[in-house]
Each structure stands twice: as C-alpha cells, then as structure tokens.
Design a protein around this motif. Structure first.
Motif, short mmCIF file in Angstrom:
data_model
loop_
_atom_site.label_atom_id
_atom_site.label_comp_id
_atom_site.label_asym_id
_atom_site.label_seq_id
_atom_site.Cartn_x
_atom_site.Cartn_y
_atom_site.Cartn_z
N ALA A 248 -19.30 -21.86 -24.28
CA ALA A 248 -19.42 -22.29 -25.67
C ALA A 248 -19.26 -21.09 -26.62
O ALA A 248 -18.58 -21.19 -27.65
N ALA A 249 -19.83 -19.95 -26.27
CA ALA A 249 -19.70 -18.76 -27.10
C ALA A 249 -18.26 -18.26 -27.13
O ALA A 249 -17.74 -17.89 -28.19
N THR B 86 -25.94 -23.88 -16.51
CA THR B 86 -26.32 -23.78 -17.92
C THR B 86 -25.86 -22.46 -18.51
O THR B 86 -25.35 -22.41 -19.64
N ALA B 87 -25.99 -21.37 -17.76
CA ALA B 87 -25.55 -20.06 -18.23
C ALA B 87 -24.04 -20.05 -18.45
O ALA B 87 -23.54 -19.54 -19.46
N ARG B 88 -23.31 -20.64 -17.50
CA ARG B 88 -21.85 -20.71 -17.65
C ARG B 88 -21.46 -21.53 -18.87
O ARG B 88 -20.60 -21.16 -19.66
N ASP B 89 -22.13 -22.67 -19.08
CA ASP B 89 -21.84 -23.53 -20.23
C ASP B 89 -22.15 -22.82 -21.54
O ASP B 89 -21.40 -22.95 -22.51
N THR B 90 -23.21 -22.04 -21.57
CA THR B 90 -23.58 -21.27 -22.76
C THR B 90 -22.53 -20.20 -23.03
O THR B 90 -22.09 -20.03 -24.18
N ASP B 91 -22.13 -19.48 -21.99
CA ASP B 91 -21.09 -18.46 -22.14
C ASP B 91 -19.77 -19.08 -22.60
O ASP B 91 -19.09 -18.54 -23.47
N THR C 49 -32.33 -18.22 -14.29
CA THR C 49 -31.53 -19.09 -15.13
C THR C 49 -30.61 -19.95 -14.28
O THR C 49 -30.03 -19.48 -13.30
N ASP C 50 -30.49 -21.19 -14.69
CA ASP C 50 -29.57 -22.11 -14.01
C ASP C 50 -28.14 -21.61 -14.23
O ASP C 50 -27.71 -21.43 -15.37
#
Length: 78
Positions: free
Chosen positions: A13-14, A6-11, A2-3
């Motif tokens: 956002a959550a 992108t993983a940080r941005d997803t986390d 996983t990028d």
C-alpha cells in the motif's frame, strides 16, 4: 511477531501510494517540459538546438511540437 501477509500488504500500500504520487509528478513535469519546448520553438530555436537541452532527438522535438500544437500557434501563455 508481525503477520507477514499484513506486513506485505502494508508495504505494498505504501509503495502504490508513492507510485501514484510519482506518476502525478511525472505528468506535471512532462507537461512543463512540453510547454518549454513549444516556447523555445516559438522564440525561434531550431529543433536541433532544443534537442541539445533534452533527452529527445531533433525529430522527436518536431513530433512533439506537431502533436501538442496541431494548429502551430505558439504557447507563450503557459
């Protein structure tokens, strides 16, 4: 793999969505607590007695009542 960006941005956002929900719940519970404090006062409880059931001091109770009911009318309808 996983990028990481992108993983940080997803986390993030959550977490921000959960924070927004928690903030809404905080305001709802704060409004409920203030209403209950005003009701207790309208029913004759002293500031000190009300303070025993909250995290506020008796002077904090007085300030809250004055701030939220400037005309000093009881809030038994809420």
């Amino acid at each position: 793999m996983t990028d990481p960006i992108t993983a940080r941005d997803t986390d993030l956002a959550a977490v921000l969505a959960a924070l927004e929900q928690a903030d809404e719940q905080y305001h709802a519970w704060r409004d409920e607590r203030e209403s209950l404090i005003r009701q207790a006062k309208a029913l004759g409880a002293s500031h000190r007695r009300i303070a025993e059931h909250t995290s506020l001091s008796h002077t904090g109770i007085g300030r809250l009542i004055h701030r939220t009911t400037p005309d000093r009318t009881p809030d038994l309808a809420r």
